[in-house]
Design an enzyme around this catalytic site. Structure first.
Site: not given
Length: 251
Positions: A148, A156, A189
């Site tokens: 993070y 997020h 991600k």
């Protein structure tokens, strides 16, 4: 990939309270009270004051263990988190079965006994932590860590992290790479592979100073999208000229 802030004003709050500043406050507070953690077979339980528990949460070290005690709070730390506080920040002490462990080498050897790959994983963890990335377990995403930019309540996670070393079989075949990239992409991600390599022999691994012999290479892996690379129809084929029928002369 740009940071995905969770609510309006989260970015401003993160800029006003940088992780590096919170870690410095935590380091001073824990060192002042000589906080001590109890070492077990897979984690560390750290007893702290309520204010220190808030600092640990702000810096994203460990998880609060629910307890009826109001004077003390108990924080469960992973081996990587505990050794980072002990060896890098030098702000906590550790004990085992009621006996204080004064030697960092003894603690290192114990953690290595429980987890033979601990040196490689700690090197990867400390590498990103030193750059003020916040790391959490990536077990639910099929990776080692998730990274993070700031506290998880504000943003997020941006990266799913896989740790590799010379004797690792991970990501050696394209099917593994494809699965890891697709899984990371499905949860928004970017896959980050940390290649940890060095010249440490088996004897060197018995000392935490072996960390200086390791180097970490970062590699982001993303899926290629043909739609983002091809030319639009507008640029490849000219539009046909349209003539107003009403202006045409009849023969």
């Amino acid at each position: 990939m740009a940071p995905r802030w969770k609510w309006k004003g989260a970015e401003a709050k993160a800029l006003a309270e940088p992780i590096s500043k919170s870690v410095s406050e935590l380091q001073l507070s824990l060192a002042k009270t000589e906080s001590t953690g109890s070492l077990s077979s897979c984690n560390v339980l750290l007893a702290v004051e309520p204010e220190q528990a808030e600092l640990l949460d702000r810096c994203c070290f460990g998880r609060l263990v629910l307890s009826a005690e109001k004077v003390k709070k108990w924080i469960q730390l992973s081996f990587e988190e505990a050794f980072y506080l002990l060896y890098i920040l030098k702000c906590i002490k550790l004990s085992r079965q009621g006996r204080f462990l004064e030697s960092e080498v003894e603690i290192w050897m114990y953690m290595r006994t429980k987890r033979p790959n601990f040196p490689v994983f700690f090197k990867a963890y400390s590498h990103l932590r030193s750059k003020n990335w916040v790391l959490r377990s990536g077990l639910q995403y099929g990776v080692d860590f998730v990274a993070y930019r700031h506290h998880p309540s504000l943003v997020h996670s941006e990266y799913s992290v896989l740790v590799q070393s010379g004797d690792s079989d991970r990501l050696r075949v394209w099917s593994d790479v494809h699965c890891a990239v697709r899984l990371s992409g499905s949860v928004a991600k970017t896959l980050l592979a940390l290649h940890v390599s060095g010249n440490s022999n088996r004897e060197d691994l018995n000392l935490p100073t072996c960390l200086g012999n390791y180097r970490v290479e970062e590699q982001t892996i993303s899926r290629w999208s043909p739609e983002l690379s091809r030319e639009d129809d507008e640029t490849t084929s000219p539009k046909p000229k349209v003539t107003n029928v009403s202006n045409l002369k009849t023969p």
